[in-house]
Design an enzyme around this catalytic site. Structure first.
Site: not given
Lengths: 227, 227, 227, 227
Positions: B166, B50, B214, B145, B141
């Site tokens: 998040y 990441d 993803e 999230y 993305c």
């Protein structure tokens, strides 16, 4: 005049740009800012065109962030974008307002040809070349304004506010940072003897052309009726 | 599950992405984060990948700033770059450190194929297309999230720190901002009935492909030995 | 004058460009080519600058091929690049030679500011925008020369060779192909009522700016001492 | 096996790519083409994916033409685009037809993940870097197929038609041209000792990554059910 200490690459490029560099940094427009003789209409024209310029200039620094090879290269470019977009440009809008140019007028500015030529050259250099091509094309504006700022230090004329921006420690610190970024980015890719490579000539040409386009920008700025 | 209110374009794209969207937002990796069953090795692998992802993702947002057509479009993209580079990434480095991944290890991460495929797809969509193509490829993305964060709200398991990021108001506010940016950017170019234009299909494809990538990213993340 | 039948988009854009389009296609330089009054020094200056222009123009068409969404869009752009690079440019070198400008002189041409502004604008429009932005910026040169060629048909003056190039069936066929490519590319993305979308205004602005830069190019060409 | 003589840069890059280069050029898929053991379903899957690949590969070569610094660099890239678009791809369509894959089926091909990853990596390398980054990422495909072609010369098995394409003098001449273009472009920018510069490492990484993505492409091709 003694060159400001903005690093090695700038020192080389500035020398090699020769008379063009002097014509840019000692342009009649700049002298008018210095001795207060610049006509108000020219200054207002400049302020409006500079607003359009700053938008494209910020876009070019954003492109540099996109083309960076390391985290620190990206962080340096991104910090400059942020300063331009969220500090410099709102400040510019405020200065314009004090001169009677409201936000709508500013937004409605017709981009002059000499303005367009410069910013599109810089952006295209970045898109078609790499991070170094882009930085070399960005350098004359950032660092030339720094050099002008140093020369106009202590100015108390009608354009003292303008002079102070570029004379001040914040802008001078930015110039040192950008100069250091130039040096580290170049050496990181091309090694310490990069100035001996043919690649150095391309970068010099980027710097020279951008310097000439700065002269064209001042020429345009001085002539409110022209483009 | 009720879709989060991240605007009109997201709502359309999310529906049309169908099962892919569910496979992404309910991926086994995500479920492992939720119920705490995710293996530590997978989590550490994910954290390292990441980090590489965030670099390229920030570059893509920087490209969006370069491709913006208005000051406010540029300011929105530039604020995201700044948040990613100067807040999110340093935070990520800190989280990694708490898991025993020091800065040098992080920098030495070999980019996995599923990681590379995703970020290069997004960047290339932006370079070859325009601002909208880029935003459509960036949306899954950012907003996915956000949706995962909402679903995992109040999580108290071993991955609560991840969930909180998040779930929290800062990230949710970002999702609302990005959703609004999508809507305003699209309507500004294509008008209110844009979803009826053939252009809408290209944007949907960008969104779908990024969603599939993803899934590929989670697949890769779950398998520390693979690429 | 009756507009040439180069398709729907061109017809709309040409009308909306108004006086600028006339100033471009009836520029004093063009009139000098028509009635033979153009000074030889201006013509030679033009030929040299046009060589530099063609390099960047071919690069811009190559970028269009890179940004195409379908095989046929790519094939159309690629055919134009090939014609420019492998036919037009060698022909240009030959014509220059008949006027005493050898290959080395041609290569050593200093790009004039009005030349640089134009080509970098077009390339940057393509890089920052999408395929349509690029085509809209490319259209005035391709199709404007076609319109000039039609008007100068049958010219027997000293510049008849130049006139014949653009009057001839090959070039006119190219104009029809490019006009058809414009229409199909736009409708493919934006649908048949694209001219009602806000996007149409951006494309019109691309066309207008490129038209104005054509005027700047003729201005520059007419003045061999200038830049 | 003795390396083909495709120039200096290729020779260096190929050696440094080590086992990856062997894994690519001696992949099980290639061995299946050589000894005729490749399953027909895999071959048909490959042909369809390769069609999508060729479109993006041609786009990447077009981007190289856009990023070229000289007429001859542009002409070399443009000739390759032309060959790909107007010769190779129509030929590919014809070969597919002989295997029962009609044009509509070909156009409807779903791009596999391993295909997408490769082409977007190459294109993004070109957009974010410069001409050299792009060429280094393009080299493994062009020259690796040349090397495979040489090794499979004289093949009389069921895939002899495929082998002949890359064995033949036209393709081998192309490989020599591209190898020479690599060398001249690099030396022109970085001088004869370029392999000692840090820049050489970036180019090597471009070459290595593209080589690994070639392996991923063969892996994908061999598995018609996968992506």
């Amino acid at each position: 005049m003694i060159a400001p200490d903005y690093g090695h690459a700038f020192s080389l490029w500035r020398s090699a740009a020769g008379q063009d560099w002097i014509d840019y940094t000692h342009h009649a427009f700049v002298e008018g800012l210095r001795d207060g003789s610049l006509e108000q209409a020219s200054y207002l024209h400049y302020l409006r065109q500079d607003y359009v310029f700053l938008i494209h200039f910020a876009r070019a620094w954003a492109l540099a962030a996109a083309k960076a090879e390391t985290y620190s290269e990206m962080a340096a470019a991104s910090a400059t974008v942020h300063a331009l977009v969220h500090i410099e440009m709102p400040l510019h809008v405020k200065i314009c307002a004090t001169h009677g140019i409201d936000s709508a007028t500013l937004e409605a500015t017709q981009e002059a040809a000499g303005n367009l030529a410069y910013t599109r050259y810089v952006l295209e250099a970045g898109y078609s070349g790499d991070y170094l091509d882009l930085l070399a094309a960005l350098a004359p504006c950032v660092l030339g304004y720094g050099e002008i700022g140093r020369r106009l230090k202590g100015n108390t004329g009608p354009f003292a506010q303008w002079c102070d921006t570029y004379t001040g420690p914040d802008y001078q610190a930015l110039c040192h940072d950008v100069g250091a970024l130039l040096d580290s980015s170049i050496v990181r890719r091309l090694g310490p003897d990069w100035h001996l490579l043919p690649r150095a000539q391309t970068l010099q040409t980027r710097f020279n052309t951008a310097t000439q386009l700065e002269i064209g920008f001042w020429d345009m700025a001085q002539n409110p009726g022209g483009t």
